[in-house]
Design an enzyme around this catalytic site. Structure first.
Site, PDB file in Angstrom:
ATOM      1  N   ASP A 190       0.933  -1.125  -0.209  1.00 42.80           N
ATOM      2  CA  ASP A 190      -0.011  -0.108  -0.188  1.00 42.80           C
ATOM      3  C   ASP A 190       0.916   1.342   0.033  1.00 42.80           C
ATOM      4  OD1 ASP A 190      -1.686   2.272   0.691  1.00 42.80           O
ATOM      5  OD2 ASP A 190      -2.905   1.059   1.715  1.00 42.80           O
ATOM      6  N   VAL A 191       0.812   1.912  -1.189  1.00 45.08           N
ATOM      7  CA  VAL A 191       2.052   3.099  -1.258  1.00 45.08           C
ATOM      8  C   VAL A 191       1.545   4.152  -0.285  1.00 45.08           C
ATOM      9  CG1 VAL A 191       2.427   2.418  -3.739  1.00 45.08           C
ATOM     10  CG2 VAL A 191       0.644   4.051  -3.246  1.00 45.08           C
TER      11      VAL A 191
ATOM     12  N   ASN B 280       2.347   3.776 -10.921  1.00 41.52           N
ATOM     13  CA  ASN B 280       1.388   3.730 -11.350  1.00 41.52           C
ATOM     14  C   ASN B 280      -0.280   3.629 -10.512  1.00 41.52           C
ATOM     15  OD1 ASN B 280      -0.716   3.429 -13.596  1.00 41.52           O
ATOM     16  ND2 ASN B 280      -0.949   1.596 -12.778  1.00 41.52           N
TER      17      ASN B 280
ATOM     18  N   TYR C 257      -8.987  15.038  -8.102  1.00 39.53           N
ATOM     19  CA  TYR C 257      -7.925  14.356  -8.914  1.00 39.53           C
ATOM     20  C   TYR C 257      -7.447  15.247  -9.748  1.00 39.53           C
ATOM     21  CZ  TYR C 257      -6.691  11.035 -12.561  1.00 39.53           C
ATOM     22  OH  TYR C 257      -6.211  10.239 -13.488  1.00 39.53           O
TER      23      TYR C 257
ATOM     24  N   LYS D  75      -2.968  15.445  -9.642  1.00 39.70           N
ATOM     25  CA  LYS D  75      -2.003  15.142 -11.050  1.00 39.70           C
ATOM     26  C   LYS D  75      -1.035  16.181 -11.118  1.00 39.70           C
ATOM     27  CE  LYS D  75      -3.071  10.815 -11.393  1.00 39.70           C
ATOM     28  NZ  LYS D  75      -2.203   9.504 -11.257  1.00 39.70           N
TER      29      LYS D  75
ATOM     30  N   THR E  45     -10.615   1.484 -19.045  1.00 36.02           N
ATOM     31  CA  THR E  45     -10.241   0.922 -17.928  1.00 36.02           C
ATOM     32  C   THR E  45     -11.357   0.984 -16.874  1.00 36.02           C
ATOM     33  OG1 THR E  45      -9.492   3.022 -16.818  1.00 36.02           O
ATOM     34  CG2 THR E  45      -7.743   1.580 -18.106  1.00 36.02           C
TER      35      THR E  45
END
Length: 248
Positions: free
Chosen positions: A60-61, A87, A153, A157, A188
């Site tokens: 879990d990053v 990613n 979001y 980014k 996706t």
């Protein structure tokens, strides 16, 4: 020539999974990470069936101890780290700014921004010692043009792109290249969740000059190129792969 060692976070679906398969076609030794054990082990077996060495390490990053463990175990297993693809990400909670909360902000930024920062911290630690390495972060077309209903979001980014450029400047003296690939709409599960309905998805596609969404494989091919020696003079760049969406 030494076979490259490649680490991919968020590798269990979509672009991450396609990237793992693309690097397997190049003969790389691959470590995939994510939060779902069953999917991770299944992907590892699929990669091994293609004739490459592959390992899954659950990570879990959002947690530095897990990221540190991921990098250290990768180096213990394969002796080095040549390419890292960061990613792991989430679309967060779509909706207008007036509906966002501290919790929705944290849920998005902890994965999309903190996760990238922690990953680069420990990837660069290893790459600086070896004097080489290539890092590719995943941004988004929204990272440099914005979109209604996607404020958090989009902001995350933007932050990834800033981190990418800063890390590229810091890593250059050690032979480390750091870039970001910024996809447009890609077929996706995340895109389906983000758009919510076929009608909204069709509206998004209508804004793409090529009049279609991209495929995970198309994004993976761009990542493999940017990470490779063929792109050895490219660093600190945000590379748009979006069907012309940012051409105007």
């Amino acid at each position: 020539m030494t076979t490259s060692v490649v680490l991919i976070t968020g590798a269990l679906a979509g672009i991450g999974r396609a990237t793992a398969l693309a690097f397997a076609q190049e003969g790389a030794r691959i470590v995939v990470s994510g939060r779902r054990d069953e999917a991770g082990h299944a992907l590892t077996q699929e990669l091994r069936s293609l004739g490459v060495e592959a390992e899954f390490i659950r990570t879990d990053v959002r947690h530095e101890d897990e990221v540190r463990n991921l990098i250290d175990r990768t180096v213990t297993r394969f002796g080095r780290l040549d390419v890292a693809v960061n990613n792991a990400g989430t679309e967060g909670k779509p909706g207008p700014v007036t509906e966002q909360t501290a919790e929705s902000y944290a849920a998005t930024f902890d994965t999309n921004v903190l996760g990238v920062l922690l990953s680069m911290k420990h990837e660069m630690r290893v790459m600086q010692a070896q004097g080489s390495g290539s890092i590719v972060n995943l941004s988004s077309t929204m990272g440099h043009r914005g979109a209604p209903g996607a404020s958090i979001y989009t902001a995350s980014k933007h932050a990834v792109e800033g981190l990418t450029k800063s890390a590229a400047l810091e890593g250059a003296a050690s032979g480390i290249r750091v870039n970001a690939v910024a996809p447009g709409p890609v077929e996706t599960e995340m895109l389906d969740r983000f758009t919510g309905t076929p009608e909204r998805k069709a509206g998004l596609v209508a804004g793409v000059p090529l009049k279609r969404v991209g495929t995970p494989t198309e994004i993976a091919d761009a990542i493999v190129f940017v990470a490779s020696a063929k792109a050895s003079f490219i660093t600190g760049q945000i590379i748009a792969v979006n069907g012309g969406k940012t051409a105007s």
